[in-house]
Motif scaffolding. Structure first.
Motif, PDB file in Angstrom:
ATOM      1  N   VAL A  63      -7.498   1.390  -3.263  1.00  0.00           N
ATOM      2  CA  VAL A  63      -7.183   2.729  -2.757  1.00  0.00           C
ATOM      3  C   VAL A  63      -6.255   2.609  -1.556  1.00  0.00           C
ATOM      4  O   VAL A  63      -5.229   3.298  -1.471  1.00  0.00           O
ATOM      5  CB  VAL A  63      -8.471   3.499  -2.371  1.00  0.00           C
ATOM      6  N   LEU A  64      -6.598   1.724  -0.635  1.00  0.00           N
ATOM      7  CA  LEU A  64      -5.780   1.495   0.559  1.00  0.00           C
ATOM      8  C   LEU A  64      -4.357   1.089   0.181  1.00  0.00           C
ATOM      9  O   LEU A  64      -3.379   1.670   0.670  1.00  0.00           O
ATOM     10  CB  LEU A  64      -6.430   0.420   1.429  1.00  0.00           C
ATOM     11  N   GLU A  65      -4.243   0.107  -0.705  1.00  0.00           N
ATOM     12  CA  GLU A  65      -2.925  -0.384  -1.108  1.00  0.00           C
ATOM     13  C   GLU A  65      -2.112   0.703  -1.802  1.00  0.00           C
ATOM     14  O   GLU A  65      -0.909   0.838  -1.566  1.00  0.00           O
ATOM     15  CB  GLU A  65      -3.077  -1.606  -2.022  1.00  0.00           C
ATOM     16  N   GLU A  66      -2.760   1.500  -2.640  1.00  0.00           N
ATOM     17  CA  GLU A  66      -2.050   2.566  -3.345  1.00  0.00           C
ATOM     18  C   GLU A  66      -1.581   3.656  -2.390  1.00  0.00           C
ATOM     19  O   GLU A  66      -0.464   4.163  -2.506  1.00  0.00           O
ATOM     20  CB  GLU A  66      -2.920   3.141  -4.465  1.00  0.00           C
ATOM     21  N   LEU A  67      -2.437   4.022  -1.437  1.00  0.00           N
ATOM     22  CA  LEU A  67      -2.041   5.038  -0.457  1.00  0.00           C
ATOM     23  C   LEU A  67      -0.858   4.560   0.379  1.00  0.00           C
ATOM     24  O   LEU A  67       0.122   5.279   0.565  1.00  0.00           O
ATOM     25  CB  LEU A  67      -3.218   5.410   0.448  1.00  0.00           C
TER      26      LEU A  67
END
Length: 119
Positions: A63-67
């Motif tokens: 989630v962090l990487e995608e955001l």
């Protein structure tokens, strides 16, 4: 800053965090779902994301990487039981603004949230 998204799959922990933040003047929303956390974070209606790494279906690091990959600059504090150095480094290098391990004291969390609200 006063709108905080809590992405946490453990209802007891989410409720504890929400109660404390609301008592300190913050507006909160809770989700236990990684996809919903992504959608909500992308809505630009939050000032901070408290992100658990152990979300079901999709890992919090993903989630962090995608955001961050989508250019989202929302401050993100990882709040997780993963206390090993590898996980901490991965989270911080992945774009998290802070990393807090469970168990944690609410006072420490509140101080870190307030620090992010002053930036």
């Amino acid at each position: 800053m006063n709108r905080i998204l809590i992405a946490e799959d453990q209802p007891r922990i989410a409720a504890f965090i929400e109660k404390g933040l609301r008592a300190n003047g913050f507006t909160t929303s809770i989700t236990a779902d990684a996809e919903q956390a992504m959608t909500m974070a992308l809505s630009d209606s939050f000032d901070l994301l408290l992100l658990d790494l152990g979300l079901p279906a999709k890992d919090g690091l993903t989630v962090l990487e995608e955001l961050r990959g989508q250019g989202v600059e929302l401050p993100i504090i990882i709040l997780t039981a993963r206390s090993d150095i590898k996980a901490k480094v991965a989270g911080l290098e992945g774009g998290a603004d802070d990393y807090i391990t469970k168990p944690f004291s609410f006072e420490e969390l509140l101080a870190r949230v307030r620090l992010r609200s002053e930036e």
